[in-house]
Design an enzyme around this catalytic site. Structure first.
Site, PDB file in Angstrom:
ATOM      1  N   ASP A   7       0.962  -1.157   0.068  1.00 27.65           N
ATOM      2  CA  ASP A   7       0.181  -0.021  -0.044  1.00 27.65           C
ATOM      3  C   ASP A   7       0.685   1.130  -0.089  1.00 27.65           C
ATOM      4  O   ASP A   7       1.479   1.659   1.060  1.00 27.65           O
ATOM      5  CB  ASP A   7      -0.869  -0.004   1.212  1.00 27.65           C
ATOM      6  CG  ASP A   7      -1.903   1.287   1.307  1.00 27.65           C
ATOM      7  OD1 ASP A   7      -2.488   1.479   0.188  1.00 27.65           O
ATOM      8  OD2 ASP A   7      -1.775   1.744   2.303  1.00 27.65           O
ATOM      9  N   GLU A  67      -2.034  -1.575  -5.225  1.00 25.36           N
ATOM     10  CA  GLU A  67      -3.270  -0.854  -5.744  1.00 25.36           C
ATOM     11  C   GLU A  67      -2.998  -0.042  -7.041  1.00 25.36           C
ATOM     12  O   GLU A  67      -1.762   0.689  -7.035  1.00 25.36           O
ATOM     13  CB  GLU A  67      -3.972   0.046  -4.892  1.00 25.36           C
ATOM     14  CG  GLU A  67      -4.936  -0.751  -4.404  1.00 25.36           C
ATOM     15  CD  GLU A  67      -5.789   0.167  -3.232  1.00 25.36           C
ATOM     16  OE1 GLU A  67      -6.801  -0.565  -2.777  1.00 25.36           O
ATOM     17  OE2 GLU A  67      -5.774   1.303  -2.995  1.00 25.36           O
ATOM     18  N   ASP A 141      -2.801   0.996   6.962  1.00 22.61           N
ATOM     19  CA  ASP A 141      -1.866   0.728   5.712  1.00 22.61           C
ATOM     20  C   ASP A 141      -1.352  -0.758   5.702  1.00 22.61           C
ATOM     21  O   ASP A 141      -1.469  -1.329   4.380  1.00 22.61           O
ATOM     22  CB  ASP A 141      -0.697   1.747   6.041  1.00 22.61           C
ATOM     23  CG  ASP A 141      -0.749   3.163   6.033  1.00 22.61           C
ATOM     24  OD1 ASP A 141      -1.275   3.935   5.117  1.00 22.61           O
ATOM     25  OD2 ASP A 141      -0.477   3.711   7.102  1.00 22.61           O
TER      26      ASP A 141
END
Length: 167
Positions: A7, A67, A141
């Site tokens: 992340d 992501e 996170d």
């Protein structure tokens, strides 16, 4: 399969490593690489790269996933996020890992079954999927990174099953 989820962020980069057969997932490690907002950006990016290299070196994942970049209202924040993401991609490529990237919608669909799920719902499902006892011990996170890892494990498993059925 051992998967590293990342992340990305310049102040806090979450990471999570899981072992998975595509149906059952087990936590290996999770945490956050924190950098000082007072440090120059290039120093922070180096800290992130070194932190990810250490995680990869210690846990030897076979694959990594992040992501996709989302559009933020603040252009400056988006650019910093893109820098951190670039460092993560470079580190993954240096290690020669299989790579996947997923939209936030895909991650939430894979983990929760609903693409508009809230953060607390993703965290609750990560606790359930990884059989974590008690309250969440990882930051948002790290939980987000674990969700990306679970998404990749699910997708990779499905791809392997499809390839076998076609062959």
């Amino acid at each position: 399969m051992r998967v590293l989820g990342i992340d990305c962020g310049t102040q806090r980069t979450g990471y999570g490593v899981i072992d998975s057969d595509g149906r059952k997932h087990r936590l290996v490690t999770a945490g956050v690489i924190s950098t000082s907002p007072k440090s120059p950006l290039e120093s922070r990016l180096l800290e992130i790269a070194n932190g990810l290299r250490a995680v990869i070196g210690e846990h030897h994942p076979e694959a990594a996933a992040v992501e996709e970049v989302f559009h933020a209202a603040n252009v400056k924040s988006s650019l910093k996020l893109a820098h951190a993401r670039g460092v993560a991609l470079l580190t993954v490529a240096e290690a020669g890992l299989e790579f996947g990237e997923y939209s936030p919608l895909e991650v939430k669909m894979s983990v929760v079954g609903f693409g508009r799920a809230e953060k607390f719902q993703v965290q609750a499902m990560i606790r359930s999927l990884l059989s974590l006892d008690g309250p969440e011990r990882h930051s948002e996170d790290a939980s987000d990174a674990l969700a990306v890892a679970v998404c990749h494990a699910n997708r990779a498993s499905t791809a392997r099953l499809l390839a076998r059925s076609i062959a």
